[in-house]
Design a protein around this motif. Structure first.
Motif, PDB file in Angstrom:
ATOM      1  N   LYS A 139       8.501 -49.218 -13.346  1.00  0.00           N
ATOM      2  CA  LYS A 139       7.702 -50.213 -14.052  1.00  0.00           C
ATOM      3  C   LYS A 139       6.448 -50.566 -13.258  1.00  0.00           C
ATOM      4  O   LYS A 139       6.450 -50.609 -12.041  1.00  0.00           O
ATOM      5  N   THR A 140       5.372 -50.832 -13.986  1.00  0.00           N
ATOM      6  CA  THR A 140       4.132 -51.286 -13.372  1.00  0.00           C
ATOM      7  C   THR A 140       3.862 -52.710 -13.842  1.00  0.00           C
ATOM      8  O   THR A 140       4.345 -53.123 -14.895  1.00  0.00           O
ATOM      9  N   PRO A 141       3.106 -53.495 -13.053  1.00  0.00           N
ATOM     10  CA  PRO A 141       2.829 -54.880 -13.450  1.00  0.00           C
ATOM     11  C   PRO A 141       2.136 -54.999 -14.801  1.00  0.00           C
ATOM     12  O   PRO A 141       2.317 -55.976 -15.503  1.00  0.00           O
ATOM     13  N   LYS A 142       1.340 -53.988 -15.153  1.00  0.00           N
ATOM     14  CA  LYS A 142       0.577 -54.034 -16.404  1.00  0.00           C
ATOM     15  C   LYS A 142       0.712 -52.703 -17.128  1.00  0.00           C
ATOM     16  O   LYS A 142       0.970 -51.674 -16.518  1.00  0.00           O
ATOM     17  N   LYS A 143       0.517 -52.729 -18.447  1.00  0.00           N
ATOM     18  CA  LYS A 143       0.585 -51.511 -19.243  1.00  0.00           C
ATOM     19  C   LYS A 143      -0.826 -51.048 -19.572  1.00  0.00           C
ATOM     20  O   LYS A 143      -1.658 -51.844 -20.020  1.00  0.00           O
ATOM     21  N   GLU A 144      -1.061 -49.753 -19.389  1.00  0.00           N
ATOM     22  CA  GLU A 144      -2.403 -49.202 -19.584  1.00  0.00           C
ATOM     23  C   GLU A 144      -2.925 -49.459 -20.993  1.00  0.00           C
ATOM     24  O   GLU A 144      -4.075 -49.860 -21.176  1.00  0.00           O
ATOM     25  N   ILE A 145      -2.089 -49.240 -21.976  1.00  0.00           N
ATOM     26  CA  ILE A 145      -2.532 -49.374 -23.361  1.00  0.00           C
ATOM     27  C   ILE A 145      -2.960 -50.810 -23.668  1.00  0.00           C
ATOM     28  O   ILE A 145      -3.904 -51.058 -24.432  1.00  0.00           O
ATOM     29  N   GLU A 146      -2.280 -51.786 -23.044  1.00  0.00           N
ATOM     30  CA  GLU A 146      -2.636 -53.190 -23.247  1.00  0.00           C
ATOM     31  C   GLU A 146      -3.922 -53.547 -22.510  1.00  0.00           C
ATOM     32  O   GLU A 146      -4.737 -54.328 -23.009  1.00  0.00           O
ATOM     33  N   GLU A 147      -4.115 -52.953 -21.322  1.00  0.00           N
ATOM     34  CA  GLU A 147      -5.332 -53.209 -20.558  1.00  0.00           C
ATOM     35  C   GLU A 147      -6.557 -52.633 -21.277  1.00  0.00           C
ATOM     36  O   GLU A 147      -7.623 -53.245 -21.307  1.00  0.00           O
ATOM     37  N   ILE A 148      -6.396 -51.456 -21.867  1.00  0.00           N
ATOM     38  CA  ILE A 148      -7.493 -50.850 -22.638  1.00  0.00           C
ATOM     39  C   ILE A 148      -7.855 -51.747 -23.822  1.00  0.00           C
ATOM     40  O   ILE A 148      -9.027 -51.998 -24.103  1.00  0.00           O
ATOM     41  N   THR A 149      -6.824 -52.238 -24.499  1.00  0.00           N
ATOM     42  CA  THR A 149      -7.050 -53.119 -25.655  1.00  0.00           C
ATOM     43  C   THR A 149      -7.829 -54.358 -25.250  1.00  0.00           C
ATOM     44  O   THR A 149      -8.816 -54.732 -25.908  1.00  0.00           O
ATOM     45  N   LYS A 150      -7.404 -55.011 -24.170  1.00  0.00           N
ATOM     46  CA  LYS A 150      -8.103 -56.213 -23.697  1.00  0.00           C
ATOM     47  C   LYS A 150      -9.546 -55.905 -23.340  1.00  0.00           C
ATOM     48  O   LYS A 150     -10.456 -56.670 -23.679  1.00  0.00           O
ATOM     49  N   TYR A 151      -9.762 -54.766 -22.673  1.00  0.00           N
ATOM     50  CA  TYR A 151     -11.121 -54.402 -22.260  1.00  0.00           C
ATOM     51  C   TYR A 151     -12.001 -54.136 -23.476  1.00  0.00           C
ATOM     52  O   TYR A 151     -13.167 -54.531 -23.509  1.00  0.00           O
ATOM     53  N   MET A 152     -11.444 -53.459 -24.468  1.00  0.00           N
ATOM     54  CA  MET A 152     -12.223 -53.171 -25.676  1.00  0.00           C
ATOM     55  C   MET A 152     -12.597 -54.450 -26.412  1.00  0.00           C
ATOM     56  O   MET A 152     -13.720 -54.586 -26.915  1.00  0.00           O
ATOM     57  N   ILE A 153     -11.671 -55.404 -26.491  1.00  0.00           N
ATOM     58  CA  ILE A 153     -11.936 -56.656 -27.207  1.00  0.00           C
ATOM     59  C   ILE A 153     -13.036 -57.456 -26.516  1.00  0.00           C
ATOM     60  O   ILE A 153     -13.960 -57.958 -27.176  1.00  0.00           O
ATOM     61  N   ILE A 154     -12.976 -57.566 -25.176  1.00  0.00           N
ATOM     62  CA  ILE A 154     -14.028 -58.318 -24.475  1.00  0.00           C
ATOM     63  C   ILE A 154     -15.352 -57.563 -24.485  1.00  0.00           C
ATOM     64  O   ILE A 154     -16.407 -58.141 -24.220  1.00  0.00           O
ATOM     65  N   SER A 155     -15.301 -56.267 -24.840  1.00  0.00           N
ATOM     66  CA  SER A 155     -16.520 -55.463 -24.936  1.00  0.00           C
ATOM     67  C   SER A 155     -17.111 -55.463 -26.331  1.00  0.00           C
ATOM     68  O   SER A 155     -18.107 -54.787 -26.587  1.00  0.00           O
ATOM     69  N   GLY A 156     -16.464 -56.176 -27.254  1.00  0.00           N
ATOM     70  CA  GLY A 156     -17.042 -56.327 -28.577  1.00  0.00           C
ATOM     71  C   GLY A 156     -16.340 -55.613 -29.708  1.00  0.00           C
ATOM     72  O   GLY A 156     -16.791 -55.657 -30.852  1.00  0.00           O
ATOM     73  N   VAL A 157     -15.212 -54.949 -29.429  1.00  0.00           N
ATOM     74  CA  VAL A 157     -14.457 -54.285 -30.493  1.00  0.00           C
ATOM     75  C   VAL A 157     -13.562 -55.318 -31.172  1.00  0.00           C
ATOM     76  O   VAL A 157     -12.852 -56.082 -30.496  1.00  0.00           O
TER      77      VAL A 157
END
Length: 255
Positions: A132-150
């Motif tokens: 297990k990792t502290p964060k999930k890649e797919i969720e981090e991508i989603t958050k980054y895309m949303i704050i980037s305007g998606v």
């Protein structure tokens, strides 16, 4: 089991694996003449695998050339494959740390903002054998895309794939259910496009491709590019692994 076996076997026949085998044999052989020859061969291999000109030529041969974004038509769905786009092991939890393949995210966002893709499907899951990792890649991508305007409503997730074959299978189910008979643009690293495109075609999904995270550069033959560089040893590992993966998928009937 397939994942563990494939990683072990690919290590043995990749540049660093070959170098390790040569050096181990050189150390343990009782024939000193043979030992010296093996060390020389190891140094030759090391030079070849870390030579910028030679490895760049290999990359140019394998990578699907980039597409000018102005020539891209509009697609209903852009499919981005995960894998090294974020650093999921780094804390604090609230921060988003981008990884070595983050250009996949950047290119996808640019395509979206230029209205080349209307929806985004992010495909990729966790590999259980890695823990297990502290964060999930797919969720981090989603958050980054949303704050980037998606817009959040334009992002769809496929969170169960552990390899490219599963990316294609799982995405095909989502596309057939929610986006049937629409147009799709597959976005991944330039060196990964061949295998990814072939996997999607194998499961009956017709996609066009858009490359990101290119390792190659335009040809230049300056004298200092004859000197070995550690970056190109890493690139040789990546490209050998990808070629091995393509051959393995062919043998398995996945492409």
């Amino acid at each position: 089991m397939f994942y563990i076996a494939s990683k072990f076997l690919s290590f043995i026949i990749m540049p660093i694996g070959i170098l390790c085998l040569l050096l181990v044999y050189a150390i343990y052989t009782k024939n000193r003449t043979k030992s010296k020859k093996l060390v020389i061969v190891a140094f030759i291999f090391l030079y070849i695998f870390s030579n910028p000109i030679l490895i760049n030529e290999l990359l140019l041969w394998w990578e699907i050339p980039p597409t000018s974004i102005s020539t891209v038509k509009t697609y209903d769905v852009g499919i981005i494959l995960t894998g090294g786009t974020t650093n999921d092991d780094k804390l604090p939890q609230e921060n988003i740390f981008l990884g070595k393949s983050a250009d996949r995210i950047a290119q996808t966002i640019e395509l979206y903002k230029k209205r080349k893709i209307n929806k985004i499907l992010i495909s990729g899951g966790e590999i259980s054998v890695l823990g297990k990792t502290p964060k999930k890649e797919i969720e981090e991508i989603t958050k980054y895309m949303i704050i980037s305007g998606v817009l959040k409503e334009n992002i769809f997730l496929e969170a169960h794939s552990q390899n490219t074959r599963e990316n294609a299978l799982n995405c095909s189910r989502i596309l057939k259910k929610h986006f049937k008979n629409q147009s799709y643009l597959l976005i991944t690293s330039g060196f990964h496009l061949r295998r990814a495109n072939a996997c999607f075609e194998k499961v009956g999904v017709k996609v066009d491709t858009f490359g990101a995270n290119y390792l190659s550069h335009e040809r230049n033959y300056y004298w200092y590019n004859m000197l070995p560089k550690e970056d190109y040893l890493a690139y040789s590992q990546l490209i050998f692994r990808e070629i091995i993966g393509y051959c393995t998928y062919t043998a398995m009937g996945w492409i």
